[in-house]
Design a protein around this motif. Structure first.
Motif, short mmCIF file in Angstrom:
data_model
loop_
_atom_site.label_atom_id
_atom_site.label_comp_id
_atom_site.label_asym_id
_atom_site.label_seq_id
_atom_site.Cartn_x
_atom_site.Cartn_y
_atom_site.Cartn_z
N PRO A 173 8.07 10.46 8.61
CA PRO A 173 7.61 10.08 7.68
C PRO A 173 7.64 8.98 6.96
O PRO A 173 8.95 7.82 7.04
CB PRO A 173 8.42 10.92 7.02
N ILE A 174 6.46 8.79 6.30
CA ILE A 174 6.57 6.78 5.47
C ILE A 174 7.07 7.63 4.32
O ILE A 174 5.92 8.41 3.71
CB ILE A 174 4.81 6.23 5.88
N ALA A 175 7.52 6.75 3.32
CA ALA A 175 7.80 6.63 2.58
C ALA A 175 6.67 7.51 0.85
O ALA A 175 5.78 6.45 1.20
CB ALA A 175 9.07 5.98 1.67
N PRO A 176 6.64 8.49 0.67
CA PRO A 176 5.90 8.97 -0.15
C PRO A 176 5.54 7.48 -1.45
O PRO A 176 4.04 7.41 -1.20
CB PRO A 176 6.80 9.83 -1.02
N GLU A 177 5.87 6.66 -1.42
CA GLU A 177 5.71 5.75 -2.74
C GLU A 177 4.88 5.06 -2.30
O GLU A 177 4.02 3.82 -2.45
CB GLU A 177 6.52 4.60 -3.04
N PHE A 178 5.06 4.58 -0.43
CA PHE A 178 3.79 3.72 -0.11
C PHE A 178 2.72 4.05 0.37
O PHE A 178 1.95 3.32 0.25
CB PHE A 178 4.29 2.94 1.74
N ARG A 179 2.21 5.30 0.59
CA ARG A 179 1.43 5.89 1.00
C ARG A 179 -0.30 6.01 0.56
O ARG A 179 -0.97 5.71 0.76
CB ARG A 179 1.32 8.09 0.81
N PRO A 180 -0.15 5.85 -0.85
CA PRO A 180 -1.36 5.58 -2.03
C PRO A 180 -1.66 3.92 -1.48
O PRO A 180 -3.11 3.26 -2.14
CB PRO A 180 -0.86 5.50 -3.15
N MET A 181 -0.78 3.10 -1.44
CA MET A 181 -0.70 1.70 -1.61
C MET A 181 -1.38 1.50 -0.06
O MET A 181 -2.25 0.54 0.13
CB MET A 181 0.37 0.75 -1.64
N ILE A 182 -1.29 2.49 0.96
CA ILE A 182 -1.42 2.15 2.06
C ILE A 182 -3.32 2.06 2.73
O ILE A 182 -3.68 1.81 3.38
CB ILE A 182 -1.15 3.18 3.55
N GLY A 183 -4.11 3.81 1.75
CA GLY A 183 -5.35 3.43 1.42
C GLY A 183 -5.75 3.74 2.90
O GLY A 183 -5.49 5.00 3.11
N ARG B 290 8.40 -2.92 4.00
CA ARG B 290 7.46 -2.61 2.63
C ARG B 290 6.22 -2.88 3.65
O ARG B 290 5.30 -2.99 2.47
CB ARG B 290 7.83 -3.66 1.33
N CYS B 291 5.82 -3.54 4.45
CA CYS B 291 4.91 -4.15 5.67
C CYS B 291 3.47 -2.96 5.93
O CYS B 291 4.68 -2.72 6.64
CB CYS B 291 5.39 -4.97 5.95
N CYS C 11 -1.97 -4.34 8.77
CA CYS C 11 -2.81 -4.66 7.52
C CYS C 11 -3.06 -5.97 8.04
O CYS C 11 -2.36 -6.52 8.34
CB CYS C 11 -1.77 -4.19 6.69
N ASP C 12 -4.38 -6.09 7.53
CA ASP C 12 -5.13 -7.75 7.55
C ASP C 12 -4.71 -8.67 5.77
O ASP C 12 -5.41 -9.54 6.28
CB ASP C 12 -6.38 -8.02 8.10
N ASP C 13 -4.28 -8.37 4.92
CA ASP C 13 -4.56 -8.66 3.80
C ASP C 13 -4.62 -10.08 3.31
O ASP C 13 -4.98 -10.94 2.60
CB ASP C 13 -4.26 -7.69 2.67
N CYS C 14 -2.96 -10.40 4.13
CA CYS C 14 -2.36 -11.34 2.89
C CYS C 14 -3.02 -13.02 4.37
O CYS C 14 -3.30 -13.95 3.65
CB CYS C 14 -0.44 -11.29 3.75
N LEU C 15 -3.52 -12.71 5.42
CA LEU C 15 -3.99 -13.39 6.47
C LEU C 15 -4.84 -13.40 5.89
O LEU C 15 -5.31 -14.73 5.83
CB LEU C 15 -3.95 -12.49 7.90
N ASP D 100 -0.03 -12.68 -3.21
CA ASP D 100 -0.81 -11.83 -4.24
C ASP D 100 -1.11 -10.51 -3.57
O ASP D 100 -2.02 -9.52 -4.32
CB ASP D 100 -1.38 -12.32 -5.09
N ALA D 101 -1.90 -10.66 -2.31
CA ALA D 101 -2.60 -9.96 -1.50
C ALA D 101 -1.46 -8.52 -1.00
O ALA D 101 -2.67 -7.04 -1.24
CB ALA D 101 -3.57 -10.55 -0.21
N CYS D 102 -0.65 -8.80 -1.00
CA CYS D 102 -0.04 -7.28 -0.57
C CYS D 102 -0.07 -6.72 -1.95
O CYS D 102 0.16 -6.58 -2.05
CB CYS D 102 1.88 -8.26 0.04
N PRO D 103 -0.66 -5.43 -0.58
CA PRO D 103 -0.99 -3.95 -1.30
C PRO D 103 0.87 -3.58 -1.89
O PRO D 103 0.98 -3.03 -2.88
CB PRO D 103 -1.45 -3.29 -0.35
N THR D 104 2.20 -3.62 -1.06
CA THR D 104 3.41 -2.50 -1.01
C THR D 104 4.22 -4.30 -1.47
O THR D 104 5.12 -3.66 -1.41
CB THR D 104 3.87 -2.46 0.20
N ASN D 105 3.58 -5.37 -1.90
CA ASN D 105 4.43 -6.53 -2.20
C ASN D 105 5.96 -6.56 -1.16
O ASN D 105 6.82 -6.69 -1.67
CB ASN D 105 5.06 -6.13 -3.67
#
Length: 385
Positions: free
Chosen positions: A236-246, A224-225, A252-256, A207-212
């Motif tokens: 280039p990183i896909a535009p759909e992921f850019r806002p999720m990257i913050g 998607r990670c 990324c340490d969210d899931c850990l 549930d913590a993963c920003p990009t599912n």
């Protein structure tokens, strides 16, 4: 009787060598050191094949190229009889997700805030291996991450922990914060029992993963990670992921960090890697000023250096575009003229978010002639072409 005497002699030798390698590991700061057989992960080859066949490795072609050797330790070294797996706790002193609420700061994954752990751990393992080989009269080889060794399944088989639903190793003693390394040897050692799965019904990491990035528990789609996107992915990183990257600019340490077992991860070890103060919460504005020499100097000895300045600035520009910090506009404008198309393209994207509509149209009207297809595509996405 002679046969039994020989068996007792071999048993005592195994016990002595196993105790020796554990003591050596502890002396060099490894909290965990356990042993498994090279044939202890028979399911790993099929699982790796499914992962690669589904394309979930993204552009990490080296995984496909080394698939056969990865699937079975004996394919890497046919003479191996025992695999020793080492674990070094790198748990942070605080929740690393707190920086995500500071848009002017850049989030660097905990593991990359100090010296490159590959170098640190491999150096320690070589010390252990040298002394072990002299004691055992056996051959040894050491591996840390970059070699085609599936260390997480081997670590689970050796009992260091289990692979959690986020696919990383989880330890009851150290949570999700473990560096792993391994030593293959022709010596016979005492084998440890595997650890059972203790995730239960918990899905905090998923549930913590920003990009599912988890299609299902115990499965990951690297494409998607955020760690893959900011470290391994080129271009280039896909535009759909850019806002999720913050503001995550490297890993990324969210899931850990979400794992409840982390409450046991504190370590008093004097040999634990400590984060560099200047890498805990670096300013996005400062990072945007780094040219290639500046980047190499600032990240000297850090794993961040491996991705190169251009890919790194691409990531920082995504953080800038997500920040809402208008004071970054001038820095982004200057980077829109950078020699690297990766940088120019992300500068366009960042400015399209930081500027108001009128400002961006004026900026677009003054833009330099552009021939790179990826950069032109960023202008199209911004509604200019």
């Amino acid at each position: 009787m002679p046969a039994r005497s020989e068996q007792d002699k071999e048993r005592k030798k195994r016990e002595s060598l196993t105790a020796f390698v554990r003591a050596e590991a502890a002396s060099l700061g490894f909290e965990l050191c356990r042993v498994t057989r090279p044939d202890s992960i028979p399911e790993a080859k099929a699982r790796l094949g499914e992962f690669i066949d589904a394309g979930r490795h993204g552009t990490m072609e080296w995984m496909a190229e080394t698939q056969e050797r990865r699937g079975d330790p004996r394919s890497l070294w046919s003479d191996v009889r025992s695999v020793v797996v080492f674990g070094l706790n790198y748990g942070p002193e605080e929740d690393p997700r707190s920086i995500l609420e500071k848009p002017d700061k850049a989030a660097i994954s905990v593991y990359a805030r100090n010296r490159d752990y590959h170098d640190v751990i491999k150096g320690r393992l070589k010390e252990i291996a040298t002394r072990f080989a002299a004691r055992a009269g056996a051959d040894v080889k050491v591996f840390v991450d970059t070699a085609p060794v599936m260390e997480k399944p081997l670590a689970a088989a050796a009992g260091l922990g289990w692979q959690g639903k986020h696919t990383n190793l989880v330890s009851r003693a150290h949570g999700s914060w473990l560096f792993l390394g391994s030593m293959f040897t022709t010596a016979d050692l005492d084998i440890d029992a595997a650890e059972s799965d203790h995730c239960g019904s918990c899905r905090a990491c998923l549930d913590a993963c920003p990009t599912n990035a988890f299609p299902a528990p115990y499965q990951i789609d690297a494409r998607r990670c955020i760690s893959y996107l900011t470290i391994e992915h080129k271009g280039p990183i896909a535009p759909e992921f850019r806002p999720m990257i913050g503001n995550r600019i490297y890993g990324c340490d969210d899931c850990l960090a979400a794992c409840p077992w982390n409450k046991f991860a504190a370590s008093a070890s004097e040999m634990k890697l400590q984060a560099r103060e200047d890498l805990k919460e670096p300013e996005i504005a400062f990072l945007l000023t780094l040219d290639d020499p500046g980047f190499r100097t600032f990240f000297s000895g850090s794993p961040v250096k491996r991705i190169g300045r251009n890919r790194f600035i691409r990531n920082v520009l995504i953080a800038a575009g997500n920040s809402g910090q208008r004071q970054l506009i001038d820095l982004c404008r200057s980077l829109s003229r950078d020699p690297s198309p990766d940088v120019r393209g992300m500068a366009v994207w960042a400015l399209s978010g930081l500027m108001d509509a009128g400002e961006f149209q004026s900026f677009a009207a003054e833009r330099q002639v552009e021939e790179d297809g990826d950069v032109l595509n960023e202008w199209r996405l911004a509604g200019v072409l």
